[in-house]
Motif scaffolding. Structure first.
Motif, short mmCIF file in Angstrom:
data_model
loop_
_atom_site.label_atom_id
_atom_site.label_comp_id
_atom_site.label_asym_id
_atom_site.label_seq_id
_atom_site.Cartn_x
_atom_site.Cartn_y
_atom_site.Cartn_z
N LEU A 14 0.76 -1.13 -0.03
CA LEU A 14 0.10 0.11 -0.02
C LEU A 14 0.85 1.17 -0.11
N GLY A 15 2.02 1.17 0.65
CA GLY A 15 2.75 2.32 0.72
C GLY A 15 3.34 2.77 -0.63
N ALA A 16 3.99 1.69 -1.34
CA ALA A 16 4.39 1.71 -2.73
C ALA A 16 3.18 2.21 -3.77
N MET A 17 1.93 1.78 -3.35
CA MET A 17 0.83 2.33 -4.03
C MET A 17 0.69 3.91 -3.99
N MET A 18 0.84 4.29 -2.66
CA MET A 18 0.70 5.68 -2.29
C MET A 18 1.88 6.58 -3.19
N ALA A 19 3.02 6.11 -3.27
CA ALA A 19 4.13 6.72 -3.84
C ALA A 19 3.55 6.64 -5.41
N SER A 20 3.20 5.77 -6.15
CA SER A 20 2.72 5.62 -7.32
C SER A 20 1.68 6.32 -7.66
N GLU A 21 0.75 6.83 -6.87
CA GLU A 21 -0.51 7.42 -7.14
C GLU A 21 0.26 9.03 -7.14
N ALA A 22 0.84 9.18 -6.20
CA ALA A 22 1.90 10.64 -6.08
C ALA A 22 2.43 11.08 -7.40
N ILE A 23 3.11 10.04 -7.77
CA ILE A 23 3.77 10.18 -9.11
C ILE A 23 2.81 10.57 -10.27
N LYS A 24 1.94 9.71 -10.45
CA LYS A 24 0.85 10.03 -11.42
C LYS A 24 0.32 11.13 -11.21
N PHE A 25 -0.05 11.71 -10.19
CA PHE A 25 -0.84 12.99 -9.90
C PHE A 25 -0.04 14.05 -10.30
N LEU A 26 1.42 14.05 -9.82
CA LEU A 26 2.27 15.09 -10.17
C LEU A 26 2.94 15.20 -11.57
N THR A 27 2.89 14.23 -12.02
CA THR A 27 3.17 14.24 -13.51
C THR A 27 2.07 14.14 -14.58
N GLY A 28 0.73 13.74 -14.18
CA GLY A 28 -0.35 13.85 -14.96
C GLY A 28 -0.61 12.76 -15.75
N ALA A 29 0.16 11.74 -15.26
CA ALA A 29 0.00 10.23 -15.96
C ALA A 29 -1.12 9.53 -15.65
N GLY A 30 -1.67 8.73 -16.64
CA GLY A 30 -2.78 7.87 -16.14
C GLY A 30 -3.82 8.30 -15.50
N GLN A 31 -4.75 7.38 -14.86
CA GLN A 31 -5.97 7.81 -14.05
C GLN A 31 -5.86 7.53 -12.54
N SER A 32 -6.12 8.69 -11.90
CA SER A 32 -5.79 8.60 -10.41
C SER A 32 -6.99 7.80 -9.77
N LEU A 33 -7.00 7.80 -8.36
CA LEU A 33 -7.86 7.11 -7.79
C LEU A 33 -8.97 7.83 -7.14
N SER A 34 -8.84 9.09 -7.86
CA SER A 34 -10.00 10.12 -7.40
C SER A 34 -11.29 9.58 -7.39
N GLY A 35 -12.25 9.49 -6.45
CA GLY A 35 -13.67 8.89 -6.80
C GLY A 35 -13.64 7.37 -7.00
N ARG A 36 -12.51 6.69 -6.40
CA ARG A 36 -12.54 5.25 -6.25
C ARG A 36 -11.76 4.84 -5.17
N LEU A 37 -12.35 3.78 -4.60
CA LEU A 37 -11.43 3.30 -3.42
C LEU A 37 -10.87 1.78 -3.63
N TYR A 38 -9.53 1.66 -3.70
CA TYR A 38 -8.79 0.42 -4.10
C TYR A 38 -8.76 -0.18 -2.63
N VAL A 39 -9.25 -1.45 -2.73
CA VAL A 39 -9.14 -2.42 -1.72
C VAL A 39 -8.28 -3.70 -2.06
N HIS A 40 -7.30 -4.04 -1.16
CA HIS A 40 -6.50 -5.04 -1.46
C HIS A 40 -6.48 -6.23 -0.38
N ASP A 41 -6.79 -7.38 -0.47
CA ASP A 41 -6.84 -8.43 0.30
C ASP A 41 -5.64 -9.30 -0.08
N ALA A 42 -4.49 -9.32 0.93
CA ALA A 42 -3.34 -10.01 0.64
C ALA A 42 -3.38 -11.56 1.03
N LEU A 43 -4.33 -11.92 1.99
CA LEU A 43 -4.54 -13.16 2.40
C LEU A 43 -5.02 -14.15 1.34
#
Length: 344
Positions: free
Chosen positions: A293-322
Motif C-alpha cells: 500500500l505504501g508503494a501504491m501511495m508513491a505510485s499515485e503521487a507520481i501519477k498525480f504530479l506528472t499527470g500520467a494515467g488515471q488517479s484513484l479520485s472517486g475510487r477506493l482500491y481495496v487489497h486483500d493480501a491473504l
C-alpha cells in the motif's frame, strides 16, 4: 525560586504530555500574571507574596524581559521560515538536471507518460508525508528515489524494535531515534538530490493549516482517526490533494481525495465505534502489506504530479493480501458532507 520551580514543572509536564510549546509558555505567562497581581493587590507580608518573593517592580521587569525574549524568538522563527520557503521554492524550479540525475531518472524519462517534463514536475514538487510508519516508510523511499524535489515528513514517534518487522526505512541502529530524523538520514543517503524536511512533532490543529499549505500534495499513512480527519479537513480548506491509505491485518485500502471529487469525510463521515477498527498494535499486520500500500501511495503521487494515467479520485482500491484479491469501489461526493459540502 518557587516561580522557577513551577515554570520548570510546567515545561516538563508539557514535554511529557506532548502539548504545543506555546501552551506551556502561555501557562507560565498566566502564572507570572497571577504572581504580579498578588504583589499588586495583596498586603506585602501576605503568605502568597512572601512565598514568591520580590517586589511589584521586579516582577514587572521580569514580564518585560520575557515579552522581549518571546518577541525576538518569534521574529527569528518567522524570518527563518520565510528564508527556507523562498530558498526551496526558487531552487528546484530553476535548477537544471545534472548528468548524474539524468542517468538516475533515465527509466522515468523514457516512459511516454512521464518523460523529461514529468520528471521536471517531480523535481519541482513538494510532498508532505504524515506519519513515518509502515505506510510512510515505503512511500518515502519511492518518493525520494523518484526525485521529488522537497519531501516533508511529520511524526512525533521514535523508532522501536517492534517497528522493524514492517517499517523498512529503519535499521536496528535507529532504535530510539526520532523517526523523522532517521527517515531524513536514510532518504538523503538514497538520493542527495532531494531536500528532506523532518518535523519531529505531532500534527495538531494549531500547525496543520500552515504546514499543509506549503506543499503541493499530502500523503496520509497515520494509524489514528483523529489525525486522518484533521489532515482531510486541512487539505480541503487549503485545496490540496490528499492520498490516504490504511491497513489492518491482511487488508489495505487507498484513495486520492481532491475536489471536485469526494473527500475522506464523504467516504467516512464519522470514525468507527470504539473497538471496531483496532490499530496494528492491537490487531496485528502482515509485514509486507504496508509495503504494497505504501508503494501504491508513491505510485499515485507520481501519477498525480506528472499527470500520467488515471488517479484513484472517486475510487477506493481495496487489497486483500491473504486471498490475493483486489477490488475497486466507486465513491461519490456527499452533498451533506460536513467538510467539503459547498466547496468547489
Amino acid at each position: 525560586m518557587l516561580f522557577v520551580v513551577l515554570s520548570g514543572g510546567l515545561l516538563l509536564l508539557g514535554a511529557l504530555m506532548r502539548v504545543p510549546p506555546r501552551l506551556s509558555l502561555f501557562l507560565i505567562g498566566c502564572l507570572w500574571l497571577a504572581v504580579t497581581l498578588a504583589h499588586l493587590l495583596l498586603p506585602e507580608q501576605s503568605p502568597l507574596t512572601r512565598a514568591f518573593g520580590g517586589s511589584i517592580e521586579s516582577w514587572l521587569a521580569i514580564g518585560v524581559v520575557g515579552l522581549v525574549a518571546y518577541g525576538y524568538r518569534s521574529l527569528l522563527s518567522r524570518l527563518r521560515r520565510k528564508a527556507e520557503k523562498g530558498a526551496v521554492s526558487a531552487a528546484p524550479a530553476n535548477a537544471a538536471f545534472s548528468s548524474t540525475e539524468l542517468d538516475r531518472y533515465a527509466r522515468h524519462i523514457i516512459l511516454r507518460e512521464i518523460g523529461g517534463q514529468g520528471q521536471k514536475r517531480l523535481k519541482q514538487a513538494k510532498v508532505l508525508v504524515v506519519g513515518a510508519g509502515g505506510l510512510g516508510s515505503p512511500a518515502l523511499l519511492y518518493l525520494a528515489a523518484a526525485g521529488v524535489g522537497v519531501i516533508g515528513v511529520i511524526d512525533d514517534d521514535a523508532v522501536s524494535n517492534s517497528n522493524l518487522q514492517r517499517q523498512v526505512l529503519f535499521r536496528d541502529a535507529d532504535i530510539g531515534m526520532p523517526k523523522v530524523h532517521a527517515a531524513a538520514a536514510a532518504l538523503r543517503a538514497l538520493n542527495p538530490f532531494v531536500e528532506v524536511r523532518p518535523y519531529a512533532q505531532r500534527l495538531t490543529p494549531e500547525i496543520a493549516a500552515d504546514l499543509i499549505a506549503e506543499y503541493d500534495l499530502v500523503l496520509d499513512g497515520t494509524d489514528n482517526f483523529d489525525t486522518r480527519y484533521l489532515v482531510n479537513s486541512a487539505c480541503v480548506t487549503a485545496g490540496k490533494p490528499l492520498i490516504s491509505a490504511a491497513i489492518s491485518q491482511w487488508e489495505g485500502q487507498i484513495s486520492l481525495f481532491h475536489s471536485p471529487g469526494p473527500c475522506y469525510a464523504c467516504l467516512f463521515p464519522a470514525p468507527p465505534a470504539e473497538g471496531l477498527a483496532p490499530d496494528c498494535a492491537q490487531a496485528g499486520v502482515m509485514g509486507a502489506l504496508p509495503g504494497v500500500l505504501g508503494a501504491m501511495m508513491a505510485s499515485e503521487a507520481i501519477k498525480f504530479l506528472t499527470g500520467a494515467g488515471q488517479s484513484l479520485s472517486g475510487r477506493l482500491y481495496v487489497h486483500d493480501a491473504l486471498w490475493g484479491e483486489s477490488r475497486t469501489i466507486a465513491i461519490k461526493r456527499a452533498d451533506d458532507c460536513a467538510v467539503c459540502a459547498g466547496r468547489v
